[in-house]
Design an enzyme around this catalytic site. Sequence first.
Site, PDB file in Angstrom:
ATOM      1  N   LYS A 185      41.106 -40.040  72.897  1.00 15.53           N
ATOM      2  CA  LYS A 185      39.905 -39.914  72.042  1.00 15.53           C
ATOM      3  C   LYS A 185      38.699 -39.660  72.942  1.00 15.53           C
ATOM      4  O   LYS A 185      38.195 -40.572  73.579  1.00 15.53           O
ATOM      5  CB  LYS A 185      39.720 -41.226  71.262  1.00 15.53           C
ATOM      6  N   GLU A 259      37.616 -50.398  81.627  1.00 12.90           N
ATOM      7  CA  GLU A 259      36.665 -50.083  82.713  1.00 12.90           C
ATOM      8  C   GLU A 259      35.295 -49.986  82.047  1.00 12.90           C
ATOM      9  O   GLU A 259      35.034 -49.073  81.274  1.00 12.90           O
ATOM     10  CB  GLU A 259      37.077 -48.779  83.400  1.00 12.90           C
ATOM     11  N   CYS A 293      28.808 -45.553  85.568  1.00 14.72           N
ATOM     12  CA  CYS A 293      28.998 -47.005  85.429  1.00 14.72           C
ATOM     13  C   CYS A 293      28.925 -47.708  86.785  1.00 14.72           C
ATOM     14  O   CYS A 293      28.538 -48.865  86.863  1.00 14.72           O
ATOM     15  CB  CYS A 293      30.305 -47.313  84.711  1.00 14.72           C
ATOM     16  N   GLU A 390      22.272 -52.583  82.140  1.00 12.45           N
ATOM     17  CA  GLU A 390      22.595 -51.221  82.567  1.00 12.45           C
ATOM     18  C   GLU A 390      21.631 -50.252  81.878  1.00 12.45           C
ATOM     19  O   GLU A 390      21.580 -50.205  80.654  1.00 12.45           O
ATOM     20  CB  GLU A 390      24.036 -50.949  82.130  1.00 12.45           C
TER      21      GLU A 390
END
Length: 478
Positions: A185, A259, A293, A390
């Site tokens: 996906k 992750e 990330c 973040e």
Amino acid sequence: MAVTAFTYAPAPERVRPKIRERYGLFINGAWTAPNSERYFETINPADETVLAQVAYAEAQDVDRAVRAARKGFERWSKLKPADRAKLIYRIARTITERSRELAVLESMNGGKPIRESRDFDIPEAGAHFFYHAGWADKLEWALRAGEMPAPIGVCGQIVPWNFPLLMAAWKLAPALACGNSVVLKPAETTPLTALALAQIIEEADLPAGVVNIVTGDGATGAALVDNDGIDKIAFTGSTDVGKVIQRRLAGKGKRITLELGGKAANVIFADAPLDQAVEGIVQGIYFNQGHVCCAGSRLLVEESVHDDIVARLTSRIRTLRLGDPLDKNTDIGAINSRVQLEKIHELVRSGIEQGATFVQAECELPARGFFFPASFFTNVHPSHRIAREEIFGPVLSIMTFRTPDEAIEKANNTPYGLSAGIWTAEGSKNMWIAQHLRAGVVWCNTFNKFDPSSPFGGYKESGFGREGGVHGLHEYLA
Ligand code: ADP
């Protein structure tokens, strides 16, 4: 404070990939319409033009894909490993042959500078297929001496928008090498290179159903997670969604790898070669507009060189060229979506309100599209949101330390644990600090370097499981 940036003559890329007007779902080796007949637009974030209509998969479509993958698994897992290897090599070769076209497509759909998609994303994606093709017929003896390790079965794989084709390759290549089938996906804003990969897989003549690609949004991903026919979920994305997935799969006996986010410390000691360190800072935070990330988004600088580093960085960000992602001179391309741009603005506002000092390269922004210039904050306190959350944009938070112990304590003071960087001329200090950092990847005197043979993954709220290398293979074996 604003610093004026230089201007440059444009050098646009002229290759244009073939983009279909409308894409269906790739299920059981064929393109099919979604059950709902719903399609969504995918755009170019650099100018907001519509590139294509993409099928929206609902739970029924996902279920069709999972059933096809079950049949695909029967076919794929019975092939001789060397024959599987040949087919994976075929995918790797085609990615390499079409790398220019794929790079342009990646930059058009995601906003990243063509230099990065051309020199990093696409070659690395090819390299992942090459590397794992090489493993396919060596698992038996190399991993478990004489005992053929079994694949897991049907793997649901959900990828984000920051490295669309590369993340698909990280997921697909080891799964296929180990004999699993897949339902992939892609992220809602960047489906086009995964769909180009579906075309490559179709041409490579993999048995039907081994790879299925369903496009859609979070609800599509959730339908994949909730489908009882899958044996494993591999997810790369935000920590919030990772937690939701883990909760939904609790007690179901499925394999999971996650992750997730990061807030990596990039630690600069006074004895480091400072010119190189500044390049490492730039590479750490401005690569892919900071949509990374493992970005080095918290800079920890030894106090005695703080002012020097800030002065060097201030003049360096003036030379970063922001603009058309398809221009080979561009360093800072488009922010991936309007939603992401708003998130960046919101966190930057919070940094200013909480008392940090904001420095930004002042440059003319294109009239359309989503852009944010290279920026950083000084006077950041560890409790500020910009030091903890973040930002996922080209915005760095700079803090200081006085001793190695304080550097370690501050670096580890985060709920995340994905990556870190250390800059020092002293080898033993590098090793000592690295051992004390709670991060899955630690770069010494470099940053954001990747290789298919090197495992990647996190601690704490950055997730669990590893991708790449021998460690990554174990995640796809029963
Ligand atoms: P980001 O915040 O970086 O956009 P997300 O974690 O929201 O990252 O998205 C990463 C991927 O996860 C995308 O493919 C997205 O469609 C998918 N996704 C979002 N929500 C869910 C969910 N609840 N379950 C499964 N997949 C999801």
